[in-house]
Scaffold this active site. Structure first.
Site, PDB file in Angstrom:
ATOM      1  N   TRP A  84      34.907  58.396   9.147  1.00 47.22           N
ATOM      2  CA  TRP A  84      35.456  57.852  10.394  1.00 47.22           C
ATOM      3  C   TRP A  84      34.753  58.484  11.598  1.00 47.22           C
ATOM      4  O   TRP A  84      34.471  57.803  12.591  1.00 47.22           O
ATOM      5  CB  TRP A  84      36.957  58.120  10.446  1.00 47.22           C
TER       6      TRP A  84
ATOM      7  N   ASN B 114      46.554  65.331  13.908  1.00 46.82           N
ATOM      8  CA  ASN B 114      45.979  63.986  13.991  1.00 46.82           C
ATOM      9  C   ASN B 114      47.031  62.887  13.964  1.00 46.82           C
ATOM     10  O   ASN B 114      46.939  61.900  14.705  1.00 46.82           O
ATOM     11  CB  ASN B 114      44.981  63.771  12.847  1.00 46.82           C
TER      12      ASN B 114
ATOM     13  N   TRP C  71      40.815  56.399  21.113  1.00 46.93           N
ATOM     14  CA  TRP C  71      41.710  55.821  22.116  1.00 46.93           C
ATOM     15  C   TRP C  71      41.596  54.300  22.141  1.00 46.93           C
ATOM     16  O   TRP C  71      42.610  53.595  22.236  1.00 46.93           O
ATOM     17  CB  TRP C  71      41.424  56.420  23.493  1.00 46.93           C
TER      18      TRP C  71
ATOM     19  N   TRP D 101      44.500  53.078  28.608  1.00 47.65           N
ATOM     20  CA  TRP D 101      44.027  54.067  27.624  1.00 47.65           C
ATOM     21  C   TRP D 101      43.038  55.051  28.232  1.00 47.65           C
ATOM     22  O   TRP D 101      42.918  56.185  27.769  1.00 47.65           O
ATOM     23  CB  TRP D 101      43.404  53.367  26.417  1.00 47.65           C
TER      24      TRP D 101
ATOM     25  N   TRP E 207      47.809  45.953  33.025  1.00 47.01           N
ATOM     26  CA  TRP E 207      48.407  47.287  33.133  1.00 47.01           C
ATOM     27  C   TRP E 207      49.292  47.335  34.379  1.00 47.01           C
ATOM     28  O   TRP E 207      48.827  47.118  35.485  1.00 47.01           O
ATOM     29  CB  TRP E 207      47.323  48.351  33.256  1.00 47.01           C
TER      30      TRP E 207
ATOM     31  N   GLU F 149      37.521  60.646   6.102  1.00 45.67           N
ATOM     32  CA  GLU F 149      37.746  61.078   7.477  1.00 45.67           C
ATOM     33  C   GLU F 149      36.434  61.509   8.127  1.00 45.67           C
ATOM     34  O   GLU F 149      36.201  61.267   9.319  1.00 45.67           O
ATOM     35  CB  GLU F 149      38.760  62.228   7.510  1.00 45.67           C
TER      36      GLU F 149
END
Length: 466
Positions: free
Chosen positions: A289, A353, A394, A371, A317, A286
């Site tokens: 990441w 998370n 995102w 987003w 969209w 993590e």
């Protein structure tokens, strides 16, 4: 007898590294033997910089206050200035007749341009200017594919990180700092970082204690208590099973090197505990990441506004009524896990998370809202809103980013709730009216909205194939 140290000071420019331990810039200044001037510049004016959102500003205020107290214990203090960083730092260097200026690197495009300009101007003026790696385990230009290009997929990226020389050990905090010349600055309160009309931060105050000392307490508590069960508990929002270190890392109250070596030490202390070793490896991934997000920002400075995969620029969209976005922001969508997460966010400045992924998927794929609208809301409401991780995650959920989730992956919030909040502890805490007549019907039909999302994404994929 040795000569007295040069009286010209060394300036340390703090930004998002608000700590005294394992701070390479502060360590370098202390080692010169010169007087030290510690400065923070509140810059809302430089082109391209993204000012922190409301919740992050609240955290910043308290973290700066803690840093100032820590510096005063060592014989120094934090000088707070306001204005465009480049001319403000340049004027400070002139005013104090600085011999050197040190800072820790940032990786966004505008930030790098500012830092390069300051470094160039200082060196042209005969002032030593050096920057250091402090907020990442691996510098972005050191982790590359075999062909010398940046990684776009996490697993080989992290494998390359683990094959690189290990992260350096943390530096100790300087015991004393030679007091530098007096500089007129602002009181931290004068920056206006705290909400006042109204003061909506009661939930943040009840949830968090910013500052380096509290950050070390949190890291030690996680390493000794929650780490052994991390693999099992980290996806369960009703359990206190995550590290909750992200705002500490965001504002640099902790360095990733301190986290890396603390977790590694906890693992190495019990070499025969395979479960603990697996938990530590999962947690360090993590941390990897987070590295991947920052490396991606280094390559894509417009990460918060531009799709990494540009074919998504044509994503259709739809124009939905603004009330739908408002329902998502306020946690009133009629979808229990989504509403619980959004209310947790509004109250505490954070969100579990696993639930972050669910609410992001719901916005982008069930509601078909761009987003960027969700990223902007998180930017304003998260205490750990990070210029790399926030847009990176995102884009990952939306399918437009690096190592993106497959476009056909739509998190079903009801299945996620029954799997990870089986007894409803998390939902009931944040949505007490759940399962009562007061709770609204869902703003969208989940199966139908999933089909609509897949159809919309297929238009992008079809155009790409064509």
């Amino acid at each position: 007898m040795s000569a007295a140290p040069d009286s010209r000071p060394a300036v340390v420019w703090f930004r998002d590294d608000l700590r005294v331990a394992d701070n390479p810039a502060l360590d370098a200044a202390a080692r010169t033997g010169r007087p030290v001037v510690c400065v923070f510049v509140w810059d809302e004016q430089s082109p391209g910089l993204r000012p922190p959102g409301g919740a992050a500003r609240w955290w910043l205020h308290h973290s700066l206050t803690s840093l100032d107290a820590d510096l005063r214990e060592r014989g120094s203090r934090l000088v707070v200035l306001r204005g465009q960083a480049e001319p403000t730092i340049g004027a400070l260097l002139t005013d104090v007749d600085a011999a050197a200026v040190f800072w820790n690197r940032r990786y966004g495009g505008p930030e790098r341009r500012i830092d390069t300009a300051v470094k160039t101007a200082a060196r042209e003026a005969g002032i030593e200017a050096e920057s250091f790696g402090a907020s990442l385990l691996f510098e972005p230009w050191t982790i590359r594919t075999g062909s010398g290009t940046p990684f776009s997929v996490f697993t080989p990226f992290w494998r390359a990180c683990l094959s690189a020389p290990p992260p350096r050990k943390p530096l100790a905090a300087p015991a004393r700092l030679a007091h530098g010349p007096t500089v007129d600055g602002l009181a931290i309160d004068e920056l206006g970082l705290l909400p006042s009309h109204p003061d909506w931060a009661a939930g943040l105050r009840d949830t968090w204690e910013p500052g380096e000392p509290a950050a070390h307490d949190a890291l030690d508590a996680f390493a000794t208590s929650a780490l052994p069960q991390y693999r099992e508990d980290r996806d369960v929002p009703g359990v206190d099973g995550t590290s909750r270190l992200s705002p500490r890392l965001r504002w640099g109250e902790l360095s990733p090197h301190q986290v890396w070596h603390t977790i590694s030490a906890a693992r190495n202390a019990r070499t025969n505990d395979g479960a603990l070793a697996d938990a530590a490896a999962t947690f360090l991934a993590e941390l990897g990441w987070r590295e991947f997000a920052s490396h991606t920002l280094f390559e894509h400075p417009d990460l918060a506004t531009v799709n990494i995969h540009r074919e998504y620029d044509s994503f259709p969209w739809p124009r939905l009524h603004p009330s739908v976005l408002t329902a998502w922001q306020q946690g009133r969508t009629g979808v229990p896990l989504v509403d619980a997460g959004m209310r947790e966010l509004w109250t505490t400045g954070s969100m579990h998370n696993r639930v972050r992924m669910v609410v992001a998927s719901f916005l982008t794929k069930n509601l078909l809202i761009d987003w960027r609208r969700g990223e902007q809301w998180f930017w304003d409401t998260l205490v750990d809103a990070d210029p790399a991780s926030n847009p990176f995650n995102w884009q990952w959920v939306a399918g437009s980013g690096a190592d993106a989730a497959p476009y056909f992956r739509v998190f079903n919030p009801e299945l996620q709730r029954t799997k990870f909040d089986r007894h409803g502890d998390y939902v009931r805490r944040w949505v007490p009216e759940w399962d009562t007549a007061e709770y609204p019907e869902p703003v969208v039909d989940l199966p139908e909205s999933r089909r609509a999302a897949l159809a919309a994404y297929e238009t992008v994929k079809s155009a790409q194939r064509a």
